[in-house]
Design a protein around this motif. Structure first.
Motif, PDB file in Angstrom:
ATOM      1  N   ASN A  22       0.800  -1.222   0.000  1.00 22.34           N
ATOM      2  CA  ASN A  22       0.000   0.000   0.000  1.00 22.34           C
ATOM      3  C   ASN A  22       0.836   1.277   0.000  1.00 22.34           C
ATOM      4  O   ASN A  22       0.288   2.355  -0.183  1.00 22.34           O
ATOM      5  CB  ASN A  22      -0.961   0.005   1.195  1.00 22.34           C
ATOM      6  N   SER A  23       2.143   1.173   0.188  1.00 16.62           N
ATOM      7  CA  SER A  23       2.954   2.389   0.219  1.00 16.62           C
ATOM      8  C   SER A  23       4.289   2.270  -0.512  1.00 16.62           C
ATOM      9  O   SER A  23       5.016   3.255  -0.608  1.00 16.62           O
ATOM     10  CB  SER A  23       3.211   2.802   1.674  1.00 16.62           C
ATOM     11  N   ALA A  24       4.620   1.112  -1.035  1.00 16.43           N
ATOM     12  CA  ALA A  24       5.923   0.906  -1.678  1.00 16.43           C
ATOM     13  C   ALA A  24       6.054   1.737  -2.954  1.00 16.43           C
ATOM     14  O   ALA A  24       5.086   1.927  -3.692  1.00 16.43           O
ATOM     15  CB  ALA A  24       6.108  -0.568  -2.008  1.00 16.43           C
ATOM     16  N   SER A  25       7.261   2.198  -3.195  1.00 13.38           N
ATOM     17  CA  SER A  25       7.548   2.922  -4.428  1.00 13.38           C
ATOM     18  C   SER A  25       7.628   1.932  -5.593  1.00 13.38           C
ATOM     19  O   SER A  25       7.703   0.713  -5.390  1.00 13.38           O
ATOM     20  CB  SER A  25       8.882   3.665  -4.300  1.00 13.38           C
ATOM     21  N   LYS A  26       7.658   2.459  -6.778  1.00 17.48           N
ATOM     22  CA  LYS A  26       7.781   1.619  -7.969  1.00 17.48           C
ATOM     23  C   LYS A  26       9.066   0.799  -7.902  1.00 17.48           C
ATOM     24  O   LYS A  26       9.071  -0.392  -8.207  1.00 17.48           O
ATOM     25  CB  LYS A  26       7.774   2.487  -9.227  1.00 17.48           C
ATOM     26  N   GLU A  28      10.733  -0.158  -5.249  1.00 21.16           N
ATOM     27  CA  GLU A  28      10.615  -1.201  -4.233  1.00 21.16           C
ATOM     28  C   GLU A  28       9.795  -2.379  -4.751  1.00 21.16           C
ATOM     29  O   GLU A  28      10.143  -3.539  -4.535  1.00 21.16           O
ATOM     30  CB  GLU A  28       9.982  -0.645  -2.960  1.00 21.16           C
ATOM     31  N   LEU A  29       8.711  -2.081  -5.445  1.00 20.96           N
ATOM     32  CA  LEU A  29       7.872  -3.144  -6.000  1.00 20.96           C
ATOM     33  C   LEU A  29       8.636  -3.961  -7.035  1.00 20.96           C
ATOM     34  O   LEU A  29       8.467  -5.171  -7.133  1.00 20.96           O
ATOM     35  CB  LEU A  29       6.597  -2.562  -6.622  1.00 20.96           C
ATOM     36  N   MET A  30       9.515  -3.307  -7.782  1.00 19.67           N
ATOM     37  CA  MET A  30      10.269  -3.988  -8.824  1.00 19.67           C
ATOM     38  C   MET A  30      11.328  -4.933  -8.252  1.00 19.67           C
ATOM     39  O   MET A  30      11.893  -5.740  -8.984  1.00 19.67           O
ATOM     40  CB  MET A  30      10.903  -2.963  -9.771  1.00 19.67           C
ATOM     41  N   GLN A  31      11.566  -4.888  -6.954  1.00 14.20           N
ATOM     42  CA  GLN A  31      12.496  -5.814  -6.311  1.00 14.20           C
ATOM     43  C   GLN A  31      11.879  -7.200  -6.140  1.00 14.20           C
ATOM     44  O   GLN A  31      12.575  -8.171  -5.893  1.00 14.20           O
ATOM     45  CB  GLN A  31      12.921  -5.281  -4.941  1.00 14.20           C
ATOM     46  N   ILE A  32      10.570  -7.300  -6.273  1.00  7.96           N
ATOM     47  CA  ILE A  32       9.877  -8.576  -6.142  1.00  7.96           C
ATOM     48  C   ILE A  32      10.075  -9.367  -7.430  1.00  7.96           C
ATOM     49  O   ILE A  32       9.905  -8.829  -8.530  1.00  7.96           O
ATOM     50  CB  ILE A  32       8.372  -8.362  -5.884  1.00  7.96           C
ATOM     51  N   LYS A  33      10.419 -10.621  -7.296  1.00  7.80           N
ATOM     52  CA  LYS A  33      10.637 -11.484  -8.461  1.00  7.80           C
ATOM     53  C   LYS A  33       9.372 -11.519  -9.324  1.00  7.80           C
ATOM     54  O   LYS A  33       8.279 -11.801  -8.838  1.00  7.80           O
ATOM     55  CB  LYS A  33      10.986 -12.898  -8.005  1.00  7.80           C
ATOM     56  N   GLY A  34       9.519 -11.196 -10.593  1.00  6.64           N
ATOM     57  CA  GLY A  34       8.396 -11.223 -11.530  1.00  6.64           C
ATOM     58  C   GLY A  34       7.690  -9.887 -11.706  1.00  6.64           C
ATOM     59  O   GLY A  34       6.799  -9.757 -12.533  1.00  6.64           O
ATOM     60  N   ILE A  35       8.090  -8.878 -10.936  1.00  2.00           N
ATOM     61  CA  ILE A  35       7.482  -7.550 -11.045  1.00  2.00           C
ATOM     62  C   ILE A  35       8.457  -6.628 -11.758  1.00  2.00           C
ATOM     63  O   ILE A  35       9.545  -6.349 -11.263  1.00  2.00           O
ATOM     64  CB  ILE A  35       7.146  -6.948  -9.659  1.00  2.00           C
ATOM     65  N   GLU A  37       8.629  -2.959 -14.410  1.00  9.45           N
ATOM     66  CA  GLU A  37       8.126  -1.586 -14.382  1.00  9.45           C
ATOM     67  C   GLU A  37       6.622  -1.518 -14.654  1.00  9.45           C
ATOM     68  O   GLU A  37       5.886  -0.807 -13.965  1.00  9.45           O
ATOM     69  CB  GLU A  37       8.892  -0.747 -15.410  1.00  9.45           C
ATOM     70  N   LYS A  38       6.162  -2.268 -15.636  1.00 11.94           N
ATOM     71  CA  LYS A  38       4.742  -2.217 -16.008  1.00 11.94           C
ATOM     72  C   LYS A  38       3.848  -2.764 -14.887  1.00 11.94           C
ATOM     73  O   LYS A  38       2.830  -2.150 -14.542  1.00 11.94           O
ATOM     74  CB  LYS A  38       4.516  -3.016 -17.289  1.00 11.94           C
ATOM     75  N   LYS A  39       4.212  -3.892 -14.307  1.00 12.98           N
ATOM     76  CA  LYS A  39       3.386  -4.480 -13.245  1.00 12.98           C
ATOM     77  C   LYS A  39       3.447  -3.628 -11.980  1.00 12.98           C
ATOM     78  O   LYS A  39       2.454  -3.510 -11.267  1.00 12.98           O
ATOM     79  CB  LYS A  39       3.803  -5.924 -12.967  1.00 12.98           C
ATOM     80  N   ALA A  40       4.590  -3.028 -11.709  1.00 13.86           N
ATOM     81  CA  ALA A  40       4.693  -2.122 -10.553  1.00 13.86           C
ATOM     82  C   ALA A  40       3.743  -0.941 -10.739  1.00 13.86           C
ATOM     83  O   ALA A  40       3.045  -0.543  -9.802  1.00 13.86           O
ATOM     84  CB  ALA A  40       6.127  -1.641 -10.378  1.00 13.86           C
TER      85      ALA A  40
END
Length: 83
Positions: A22-26, A28-35, A37-40
């Motif tokens: 709910n608060s992660a930056s783009k 930070e989200l891109m650090q997740i395997k499979g995420i 730029e577009k999915k973030a």
């Protein structure tokens, strides 16, 4: 030596830190395997419209399957969004 030690400590902190959907930056989200730029961006747009209570809430987004949700569940926490 101090710089190496501080670098290792920071790396460990980032490795074991969980990401808040709910608060992660783009980035930070891109650090997740499979995420990427577009999915973030999709996650960020989704959370602007509604609060994410559980990573499974993201299954409604195109390209988010059960395998990706498992990766997200490993790396994130979900904290109640501010109202």
């Amino acid at each position: 030596m101090k710089k190496i030690f501080l670098g290792l400590m920071l790396s460990c902190a980032l490795l074991f830190a969980s990401i808040d959907l709910n608060s992660a930056s783009k980035e930070e989200l891109m650090q997740i395997k499979g995420i990427g730029e577009k999915k973030a961006s999709m996650i960020i747009d989704f959370r602007k419209k509604q609060k994410i209570n559980n990573p499974k809430d993201l299954l409604v987004l195109k390209g988010f399957g059960k395998g990706l949700i498992k990766n997200i569940e490993k790396d994130v926490k979900v904290k109640e969004a501010k109202k």
